[in-house]
Design an enzyme around this catalytic site. Structure first.
Site, PDB file in Angstrom:
ATOM      1  N   MET A  29       1.001  -1.220  -0.147  1.00 26.48           N
ATOM      2  CA  MET A  29      -0.073  -0.214  -0.013  1.00 26.48           C
ATOM      3  C   MET A  29       0.915   1.036   0.001  1.00 26.48           C
ATOM      4  SD  MET A  29      -3.342  -0.877   2.138  1.00 26.48           S
ATOM      5  CE  MET A  29      -2.827  -0.741   3.531  1.00 26.48           C
ATOM      6  N   GLY A  30       2.232   1.004  -0.236  1.00 33.18           N
ATOM      7  CA  GLY A  30       2.933   2.145  -0.546  1.00 33.18           C
ATOM      8  C   GLY A  30       3.613   2.599   0.737  1.00 33.18           C
ATOM      9  N   HIS A  36       9.708  -3.615   3.362  1.00 28.80           N
ATOM     10  CA  HIS A  36       9.217  -3.773   1.631  1.00 28.80           C
ATOM     11  C   HIS A  36      10.574  -3.939   0.994  1.00 28.80           C
ATOM     12  CE1 HIS A  36       5.790  -1.232   3.404  1.00 28.80           C
ATOM     13  NE2 HIS A  36       5.300  -2.071   2.427  1.00 28.80           N
ATOM     14  N   GLN A  61      -9.982  -2.023   3.245  1.00 29.09           N
ATOM     15  CA  GLN A  61      -9.757  -2.701   4.250  1.00 29.09           C
ATOM     16  C   GLN A  61      -9.208  -1.576   5.488  1.00 29.09           C
ATOM     17  OE1 GLN A  61      -5.896  -3.937   1.983  1.00 29.09           O
ATOM     18  NE2 GLN A  61      -5.035  -3.751   3.861  1.00 29.09           N
ATOM     19  N   SER A 188       6.954  -0.574  10.068  1.00 30.89           N
ATOM     20  CA  SER A 188       5.424  -0.489   9.639  1.00 30.89           C
ATOM     21  C   SER A 188       5.496   0.982   9.167  1.00 30.89           C
ATOM     22  CB  SER A 188       4.553  -0.365  11.116  1.00 30.89           C
ATOM     23  OG  SER A 188       3.365  -0.147  10.610  1.00 30.89           O
ATOM     24  N   SER A 189       4.280   1.183   8.120  1.00 33.19           N
ATOM     25  CA  SER A 189       4.295   2.300   7.291  1.00 33.19           C
ATOM     26  C   SER A 189       3.704   3.352   8.605  1.00 33.19           C
ATOM     27  CB  SER A 189       3.392   2.047   6.283  1.00 33.19           C
ATOM     28  OG  SER A 189       3.855   1.384   5.430  1.00 33.19           O
ATOM     29  N   ARG A 190       3.136   3.024   9.489  1.00 31.36           N
ATOM     30  CA  ARG A 190       2.445   3.926  10.454  1.00 31.36           C
ATOM     31  C   ARG A 190       3.399   4.405  11.624  1.00 31.36           C
ATOM     32  NH1 ARG A 190      -3.200   2.441  10.325  1.00 31.36           N
ATOM     33  NH2 ARG A 190      -3.426   0.779   8.903  1.00 31.36           N
TER      34      ARG A 190
HETATM   35  O1  PAF Z   1       0.060  -5.765   3.786  1.00 32.58           O
HETATM   36  C1  PAF Z   1      -0.570  -4.803   3.152  1.00 32.58           C
HETATM   37  O2  PAF Z   1       0.209  -3.843   2.905  1.00 32.58           O
HETATM   38  C2  PAF Z   1      -1.882  -4.778   2.442  1.00 32.58           C
HETATM   39  O3  PAF Z   1      -2.649  -5.563   3.448  1.00 32.58           O
HETATM   40  C3  PAF Z   1      -1.978  -5.851   1.337  1.00 32.58           C
HETATM   41  C4  PAF Z   1      -1.452  -6.950   1.160  1.00 32.58           C
HETATM   42  C5  PAF Z   1      -1.038  -4.819   0.210  1.00 32.58           C
HETATM   43  C6  PAF Z   1      -3.420  -5.518   0.896  1.00 32.58           C
HETATM   44  O4  PAF Z   1      -3.874  -4.523   0.325  1.00 32.58           O
END
Ligand code: PAF
Length: 342
Positions: A29-30, A36, A61, A188-190
């Site tokens: 999700m960037g 990543h 989600q 984590s992105s957060r």
């Molecule tokens: O883990 C994530 O970043 C998201 O839940 C995913 C798997 C890309 C689905 O949107």
């Protein structure tokens, strides 16, 4: 291969049609971070497949609109990170591309009820349904050979494994262990939303999980109440802390050798999850394969590296056979066989 950015589903189909080779798919999700990077570079270094990273913030989600709006968006930097870590192509669709109105090909899915009725699933209604829906849609578009996912979201990983099995998709899931920052907290992105003092609290939480893991090795049990009390003494707001079976997510049983200690806490507006695996004894690894394939050599090396006991079962069977032949014992006489085994 030239790096490409693909934005439309039709473009993706064209690109896919002209490909020679299989695809490693890394959905994101960037707001790409070192976790990543590890997923992308591991995929790149594991085989000669084409590496496709997707960047799509999936509205389905998010239970809450503000959370969706606040989700960090850093697309230019993400593109640089993805390409410099081994992406061959990046798919950046818009919401309407992923969820076109009145399209019969979109399936709104439900996550496995068993796996989503625990941990985050109980606190985030609909979240895993949204994850399954988007991942299934993306998999249908990308048709990858391998799907790379992080173990940080352990429940998500189990639910997506189940989805792939239920839908009978011929895709291998490659999971990559949680990547941690210099201070031990999971990436984590957060994390960018955290203040210094909030970060300190997370560090305390993650450290407590690791301490529990260490104690478990000696005591073989876990005292959830004690850990919760310790966390509360630091004014950490705990959403859950649970001790479960790592694959079924049912309560851990006394006889389980491996179990999962997973927790979620809130720091200000940010919600964070972390987990550790607990083991009562060292693992048992069984290695099988055709004769002459190197089972004994590999087993000996693994046992040495992991400091495990090496048990050559092939030698055990041979020793028994040898003794029976030597003593002239009929192998059909079970009682005699048992005696000689002793
Ligand atoms: O883990 C994530 O970043 C998201 O839940 C995913 C798997 C890309 C689905 O949107």
């Amino acid at each position: 291969m030239k790096n490409v950015i693909i934005r439309k589903t039709e473009e993706l189909e064209n690109w896919r049609r002209n490909l020679r080779g299989e695809i490693n798919f890394i959905p994101t999700m960037g707001n790409l971070h070192d976790g990543h990077k590890k997923l992308i570079s591991t995929a790149k270094n594991s085989n000669f497949n084409i590496n496709l990273v997707s960047i799509f913030i999936n509205p389905l989600q998010f239970e809450n609109k503000d959370d969706l709006e606040d989700y960090p968006k850093t697309i230019d930097n993400d593109i640089k990170i993805a390409f410099s870590n081994g992406a061959d192509a990046i798919f950046i669709p818009s919401t309407i591309d992923i969820y076109p109105l009145n399209d019969k090909n979109i399936f709104y899915l439900k996550a496995s009820e068993e796996l989503s009725s625990a941990l985050c699933g109980l606190r985030r209604p609909g979240h895993f349904d949204g994850v399954c829906t988007v991942v299934y849609r993306l998999l249908n578009l990308v048709k990858p050979k391998n799907l790379y996912l992080g173990e940080k979201d352990w429940q998500q990983l189990l639910i997506l494994k189940n989805l792939i099995a239920v839908k009978k998709l011929n895709i291998d899931i490659k999971s990559i262990p949680t990547h941690r920052d210099f201070d031990g907290i999971p990436l984590s992105s957060r994390n960018i939303h955290l203040s210094k003092s909030e970060r300190k609290l997370i560090r305390f939480f993650s450290n407590e999980l690791f301490l529990a893991k260490k104690n478990f090795k000696i005591e073989k049990k876990i005292n959830l109440k004690k850990i919760i009390k310790k966390l509360q003494s630091k004014k950490i707001s705990i959403e859950y802390l649970e001790h479960l079976h790592p694959h079924t997510l049912q309560k851990a049983r006394l006889e389980d050798n491996i179990s999962l200690l997973a927790g979620a806490i809130r720091c200000g507006e940010t919600r964070l999850i972390d987990h550790v695996f607990l083991m009562k004894r060292r693992p048992i690894i069984a290695i099988d394969g055709p004769a002459g394939s190197g089972k004994s050599t590999v087993t000996k090396l693994i046992a040495k590296k992991l400091k495990l006991l090496y048990l050559d079962t092939g030698a055990m069977y041979r020793a028994l056979s040898w003794l029976m032949i030597k003593e002239n014992i009929d192998y059909k006489k079970e009682k005699k066989l048992q005696n000689i085994l002793k």
